[in-house]
Design a protein around this motif. Sequence first.
Motif, PDB file in Angstrom:
ATOM      1  N   GLN A 197       1.345   7.231  -6.633  1.00  0.00           N
ATOM      2  CA  GLN A 197       0.270   8.210  -6.300  1.00  0.00           C
ATOM      3  C   GLN A 197       0.845   9.993  -6.009  1.00  0.00           C
ATOM      4  O   GLN A 197       0.623  10.747  -6.998  1.00  0.00           O
TER       5      GLN A 197
ATOM      6  N   HIS B 289       2.736   1.682  -3.606  1.00  0.00           N
ATOM      7  CA  HIS B 289       1.165   2.513  -4.243  1.00  0.00           C
ATOM      8  C   HIS B 289       0.864   4.032  -4.306  1.00  0.00           C
ATOM      9  O   HIS B 289       1.135   4.700  -5.479  1.00  0.00           O
ATOM     10  N   THR B 290       0.868   4.038  -2.229  1.00  0.00           N
ATOM     11  CA  THR B 290       1.044   5.476  -2.698  1.00  0.00           C
ATOM     12  C   THR B 290       1.830   6.519  -2.953  1.00  0.00           C
ATOM     13  O   THR B 290       1.217   7.321  -3.623  1.00  0.00           O
ATOM     14  N   THR B 291       3.495   5.981  -2.333  1.00  0.00           N
ATOM     15  CA  THR B 291       3.924   7.272  -3.221  1.00  0.00           C
ATOM     16  C   THR B 291       4.260   7.297  -4.548  1.00  0.00           C
ATOM     17  O   THR B 291       4.379   7.948  -5.134  1.00  0.00           O
TER      18      THR B 291
ATOM     19  N   VAL C 136       0.764  -1.012  -0.338  1.00  0.00           N
ATOM     20  CA  VAL C 136      -0.740  -0.370   0.178  1.00  0.00           C
ATOM     21  C   VAL C 136       1.000   1.045  -0.239  1.00  0.00           C
ATOM     22  O   VAL C 136       0.225   2.073  -0.402  1.00  0.00           O
TER      23      VAL C 136
END
Length: 212
Positions: free
Chosen positions: A125, A121-123, A118
């Motif tokens: 975004q 993935h956030t990085t 997660v």
Amino acid sequence: MKEDTAAGLALIASVLGIAITMLLHPTGHDVLRSEQQAEIAVLVHGLGLATIPIALFGFLVYTKRLSHGTALPTFSYILFAFGSAAILGAAVASGFVGPAVGDQLRTAAGAEREVLRVLFHTTGQVNRAFARIHVLSASLAILLWSVSMWRARLRACAACGIVVGAASIAAVGSGHLILNVHGAGLVYLAHGVWTVWVAALLIRGSFSHAPS
């Protein structure tokens, strides 16, 4: 070395640095798959970060030559500097935070692996959000600088900048162009063509002869 020549060479160097960064830029899947690709990501983003102050210097001199007591070139430079702060954030997320998380993710298991997935993935975004801010800000700066160049009768380069700036804003702002490695590379190629043209004009001393 004259200031205009130094600024022109700085702009060319910044374009070359960005070109190398985009050509060698690994994708997120590459970073997860290979430790070597993660190391490449760190190196190329370090190069990309080094181009920021170089470009800021070149465009500062360019802005001084365009101003002639008018506010538009200065405002354009502020927009470009704002976008440069955003691309700094994107480069740190993609080039340093992402690979560090990817290194841990390759050997993690269980709940830790899911948390790291997660976070990775956030990085990504965060990287794309900063890149979007940068592209829109820099494109608007190019557009407004080019309006000033048109008034200074440097109209061939001005027309190029107006088209590049407006097209980049339309493509990215509408969401039709996704700022992955290939999409961002396309935008930076267009920006780079205009930037090298400006650099050539600075080196030739064209701005000192342009009417105010």
